[in-house]
Design an enzyme around this catalytic site. Structure first.
Site, PDB file in Angstrom:
ATOM      1  CB  CYS A   1      85.263 116.715 106.650  1.00  0.00           C
ATOM      2  SG  CYS A   1      84.165 117.291 107.821  1.00  0.00           S
ATOM      3  CG  ASP A   2      88.472 114.414 106.759  1.00  0.00           C
ATOM      4  OD1 ASP A   2      88.591 115.204 105.856  1.00  0.00           O
ATOM      5  OD2 ASP A   2      88.801 114.079 107.852  1.00  0.00           O
TER       6      ASP A   2
ATOM      7  CB  CYS B   1      84.662 115.166 109.880  1.00  0.00           C
ATOM      8  SG  CYS B   1      83.195 115.942 108.743  1.00  0.00           S
TER       9      CYS B   1
END
Ligand code: NAP
Length: 318
Positions: free
Chosen positions: A138-139, A135
């Site tokens: 997200c990261d 992701c």
């Protein structure tokens, strides 16, 4: 839930599930959604969506929020953050057992979606959260001024690769062929981005490092040459596999586990329907998931109408 029997339980609260519940509810049946998370499904992790009709550009989470606001207007019951223990789709009355409760229903719509496919190479599981991520949204921010590699040649790989250039100083996109699968417009953006370097005809072999990811060993499939890439992040975007672990074997699926349905989203089991990414389909998009959900919701309504008619006529026992 005691002995309550819903007309319809929708498994999964992504675009397909929310759409299915909306159509079922508007068809005047007693419907609820069960999700292992909050509602929203995969779009919550998408960056920007520019192919959902009516919204030339919208962030994934925002579209998911609009979907949820819409179903809330229809007071659709939701059971979220459920840990599902077992699913029985075979009995006349279907049962879903979770850690919190047992839910029963006359019909089930499976809209459990799909998850990122795994590379299946050494180091992938070991470095999850330590340089391996599925992701970018997200990261991505953890990779400021670092070098990362994205694996895959589809829309997800190329779009997420472009997104990662906001943080990383260099993004490699490694693809097993010499031609990308991504849409031409997405390809053009990537080719014009000077932080992106493509590595074609190559497949990853092993992720290595001490405590975190430090390098990727890969091979050129045409020459068989093995090489190393010094990177701090690996983002595999090689497609999806269906979330069917608790359903496997109960209904007919294809060789990858995707559920086979007919044009009415009916599965091989009477009273069980499937919609969205979890089904075998030529296109996995938010718009197709929503469309599948509408068909599945209406099919559940029609099925219940037919059964109730037969019961009334005495042809079936209640
Ligand atoms: P996809 O279109 O199926 O592409 C998967 C890519 O991974 C392909 O290029 C494939 O190579 C490669 N691949 C598959 N297995 C591999 C393996 N074992 N090792 C190395 N490479 C492998 O999947 P996707 O890009 O995840 O997109 C899925 C759907 O979501 C598509 O309909 C896409 O349009 C949609 N979508 C997703 C996003 C997003 O997640 N941000 C954005 C827009 C649209 P080959 O090309 O050789 O088969």
């Amino acid at each position: 839930m005691g002995e309550k029997i819903f007309d319809c339980l929708v498994l999964g609260g992504g675009p397909a599930g929310m759409s299915a519940a909306l159509y079922a509810k508007r068809g005047n049946i007693d419907v609820a959604i069960i999700d292992t998370n909050t509602l929203g499904g995969q779009p919550v992790n998408y960056l920007e969506i520019e192919n959902y009709l009516g919204f030339p550009l919208i962030e994934g989470w925002e579209l998911a929020e609009k979907f949820e606001e819409h179903i809330n207007k229809f007071n659709i019951q939701k059971f979220t953050n459920e840990e599902i223990q077992s699913i029985d789709l075979i009995s006349d009355i279907k049962t879903i057992k979770t850690l919190k409760d047992t839910y029963k229903a006359r019909t089930v719509i499976v809209a459990t979606g799909a998850k990122s496919a795994k590379l299946g190479i050494r180091g992938e599981a070991e470095f999850l959260g330590k340089g391996v991520s599925y992701c970018a949204v997200c990261d991505g921010a953890f990779y400021k001024d670092k070098e990362v590699v994205v694996i895959g040649g589809g829309n997800a790989a190329v779009e997420e690769g472009i997104y990662l250039t906001k943080f990383a100083k260099k993004v490699y996109i490694m693809h097993r062929r010499d031609e990308l699968r991504a849409d031409k417009i997405v390809q053009k953006r990537a080719f014009e981005n000077n932080k992106i370097e493509f590595i074609f005809d190559s497949i990853p072999l092993e992720i290595q490092g001490e405590k975190r990811v430090e390098k990727l060993i890969y091979k050129n499939v045409k020459t068989d040459d093995k090489k190393e890439l010094n990177i701090q992040g690996v983002f595999p975007y090689i497609g999806f596999s269906p979330n069917v672990e608790l359903i496997n074997g109960q209904i007919i699926q294809d060789e990858k586990g995707f559920i086979r349905v007919d044009e009415n989203m009916r599965t091989s089991e009477v009273g069980v329907f499937a919609a969205g990414d979890v089904r075998k389909t030529p296109l996995r998009q938010v718009i197709t998931a929503v469309s599948d959900g509408a068909v599945a919701g209406m099919s559940a309504v029609r099925y219940l109408e037919e059964v109730d008619m037969l019961i009334k006529e005495g042809a079936l026992k209640a």
